[in-house]
Design an enzyme around this catalytic site. Structure first.
Site, PDB file in Angstrom:
ATOM      1  N   GLY A  20       9.195 -12.918  14.676  1.00 46.02           N
ATOM      2  CA  GLY A  20       9.786 -12.511  13.399  1.00 46.02           C
ATOM      3  C   GLY A  20      10.307 -11.084  13.467  1.00 46.02           C
ATOM      4  O   GLY A  20      10.543 -10.533  14.552  1.00 46.02           O
ATOM      5  N   LEU A  30       0.838  -1.211   0.000  1.00 45.16           N
ATOM      6  CA  LEU A  30       0.000   0.000   0.000  1.00 45.16           C
ATOM      7  C   LEU A  30       0.869   1.256   0.000  1.00 45.16           C
ATOM      8  O   LEU A  30       0.356   2.373  -0.021  1.00 45.16           O
ATOM      9  CB  LEU A  30      -0.902   0.006   1.239  1.00 45.16           C
ATOM     10  N   SER A  31       2.198   1.101   0.041  1.00 44.46           N
ATOM     11  CA  SER A  31       3.083   2.263   0.188  1.00 44.46           C
ATOM     12  C   SER A  31       2.955   3.273  -0.959  1.00 44.46           C
ATOM     13  O   SER A  31       2.953   4.483  -0.703  1.00 44.46           O
ATOM     14  CB  SER A  31       4.534   1.806   0.351  1.00 44.46           C
ATOM     15  N   LYS A  81      15.245  -6.562   4.221  1.00 42.58           N
ATOM     16  CA  LYS A  81      15.397  -5.639   5.356  1.00 42.58           C
ATOM     17  C   LYS A  81      16.702  -5.825   6.134  1.00 42.58           C
ATOM     18  O   LYS A  81      17.263  -4.866   6.644  1.00 42.58           O
ATOM     19  CB  LYS A  81      14.228  -5.812   6.332  1.00 42.58           C
ATOM     20  N   TYR A  99      -3.151  -5.271   9.128  1.00 45.03           N
ATOM     21  CA  TYR A  99      -3.970  -4.117   8.717  1.00 45.03           C
ATOM     22  C   TYR A  99      -4.956  -4.445   7.606  1.00 45.03           C
ATOM     23  O   TYR A  99      -5.700  -3.570   7.158  1.00 45.03           O
ATOM     24  CB  TYR A  99      -3.077  -2.945   8.294  1.00 45.03           C
ATOM     25  N   ASN A 152      14.015  -0.392   7.159  1.00 52.54           N
ATOM     26  CA  ASN A 152      12.850  -0.311   6.252  1.00 52.54           C
ATOM     27  C   ASN A 152      12.815   1.015   5.481  1.00 52.54           C
ATOM     28  O   ASN A 152      11.953   1.212   4.645  1.00 52.54           O
ATOM     29  CB  ASN A 152      11.539  -0.525   7.014  1.00 52.54           C
ATOM     30  N   ALA A 168       8.874  -8.168  12.802  1.00 54.25           N
ATOM     31  CA  ALA A 168       8.019  -7.171  13.446  1.00 54.25           C
ATOM     32  C   ALA A 168       8.061  -7.331  14.963  1.00 54.25           C
ATOM     33  O   ALA A 168       8.111  -6.340  15.700  1.00 54.25           O
ATOM     34  CB  ALA A 168       6.587  -7.299  12.927  1.00 54.25           C
ATOM     35  N   GLY A 204      -3.837  -2.204  12.978  1.00 53.45           N
ATOM     36  CA  GLY A 204      -2.537  -2.098  12.313  1.00 53.45           C
ATOM     37  C   GLY A 204      -2.432  -0.952  11.322  1.00 53.45           C
ATOM     38  O   GLY A 204      -1.327  -0.504  11.010  1.00 53.45           O
ATOM     39  N   ASP A 218       9.608   1.340  11.696  1.00 54.20           N
ATOM     40  CA  ASP A 218       8.604   0.498  12.363  1.00 54.20           C
ATOM     41  C   ASP A 218       8.615   0.767  13.871  1.00 54.20           C
ATOM     42  O   ASP A 218       7.579   0.626  14.538  1.00 54.20           O
ATOM     43  CB  ASP A 218       8.890  -0.996  12.122  1.00 54.20           C
TER      44      ASP A 218
END
Ligand code: NAP
Length: 292
Positions: A139, A22-23, A72, A236, A93, A141, A257, A113
């Protein structure tokens, strides 16, 4: 919309795959809204070509980039400098191109993040600070979330409830220097009931509940939730997951999110443009993309 010309500053997402991002919607909505001569694209970069992609950003005078799975961690070796957050989390990121007075181009990596996760949590600070907290997942996140909570919310205990406890143990070792109070603990997820019931803040840092598996819940035992709890789902899509609904039905406070997604983007946008991302139009533009 500003015309694309010789002054346009490109920004791109480096990922593999990149189809679901969605960036571009987020950042191009901001650029349009503020008449900034920037353009955000998405670039599919094969895993073994991240070095060439980063060199290209420098040579082509990009304003910067975002970085996503699987690059990343490996991108760090190709940058000139990284922020304290990115170093501690071991992942970048966001890349920002900086130019010295002599015209030398330098690439700096950051991990937004961390700031993006904390942003929606600050309004609940009084309820969660110094209390017990629990993060589902082990992970990338979960690692950023654990670092953010240790640095900013001073947990009495911070449990990583993981399907793969050995990965969570590695996070505990890597974050040892930030864990002054020895708050970090690891629990196999199927033994996490007592920690779930006694934690003020619960964070889902796994993809469980993400579309199309929207019937899944990271903790399908609603009787374990209560009205004092804040539940923060990093997923999200959909905007409200089944797990968040279960917590809200028991009186708890949900954080979706999408708030983190926009806040981490805002922290990147600020570094490329020097401006604040206009969140209201971005949220409207995203509503269509995350409804399902
Ligand atoms: P990741 O590195 O692939 O880690 C995923 C974690 O979830 C792993 O620990 C994995 O366990 C665990 N997991 C997967 N399925 C599970 C299940 N059925 N039960 C229990 N644990 C399970 O992914 P990530 O980068 O950390 O991202 C995690 C989620 O956060 C994704 O949905 C991502 O979209 C979201 N996210 C959102 C934002 C935002 O801005 N809102 C930012 C970053 C990430 P194993 O190690 O055992 O496989």
């Amino acid at each position: 919309m500003v015309a694309i010309d010789a002054h346009t500053r490109p920004v791109t997402l480096l990922g593999w795959p990149i189809e679901h991002t969605l960036s571009p919607q987020i950042h191009n909505t901001g650029f349009d809204h503020q008449d900034l001569n920037f353009l955000y694209t998405a670039s599919a970069v094969p895993p073994d070509q991240i070095g060439e992609a980063v060199a290209g950003l420098r040579a082509l005078n990009f304003a910067g980039a975002n970085v996503t799975i699987p690059h990343k961690e490996r991108v760090i070796a190709h940058l000139d400098a990284v922020s304290e957050e990115a170093r501690a989390v071991g992942a970048v990121n966001t890349i920002v191109l900086e130019e010295s007075d002599a015209g030398a181009r330098r690439l700096r990596g950051d991990n937004t993040d961390v700031a993006g996760f904390l942003d929606p949590l600050y309004s609940h600070r009084d309820r969660v600070e110094h209390r017990r907290m629990l993060v589902f997942g082990s992970g990338g996140a979960a690692r950023a979330v654990a670092y953010a909570l240790l640095r900013s919310m001073r947990p009495e205990r911070l449990t990583l409830a993981a399907r793969s406890p050995e990965k969570a143990e590695q996070i505990v070792r890597d974050l040892d220097a930030c864990d002054e109070e020895n708050a970090l603990a690891v629990r196999p997820i199927d033994e996490a009931g007592p920690d779930v019931r006694t934690s003020r803040l619960l964070v889902n840092a796994t993809p469980v509940g993400m579309a199309p598996e929207t019937e899944a819940s990271i903790w399908p035992h609603p009787e374990d939730f209560n009205e004092d709890q804040v539940a923060y789902d990093l997923v999200y899509r959909p905007r409200e997951t089944r797990w968040l609904r279960q917590v809200a039905d028991r009186g708890g406070t949900p954080i979706a999110g999408l708030s983190m997604l926009i806040a981490q983007a805002a922290a990147s946008y600020r570094q490329w443009t020097g401006r604040e991302l206009p969140r209201a139009p971005v949220r409207t533009a995203l509503t269509r993309g995350t409804e399902r």
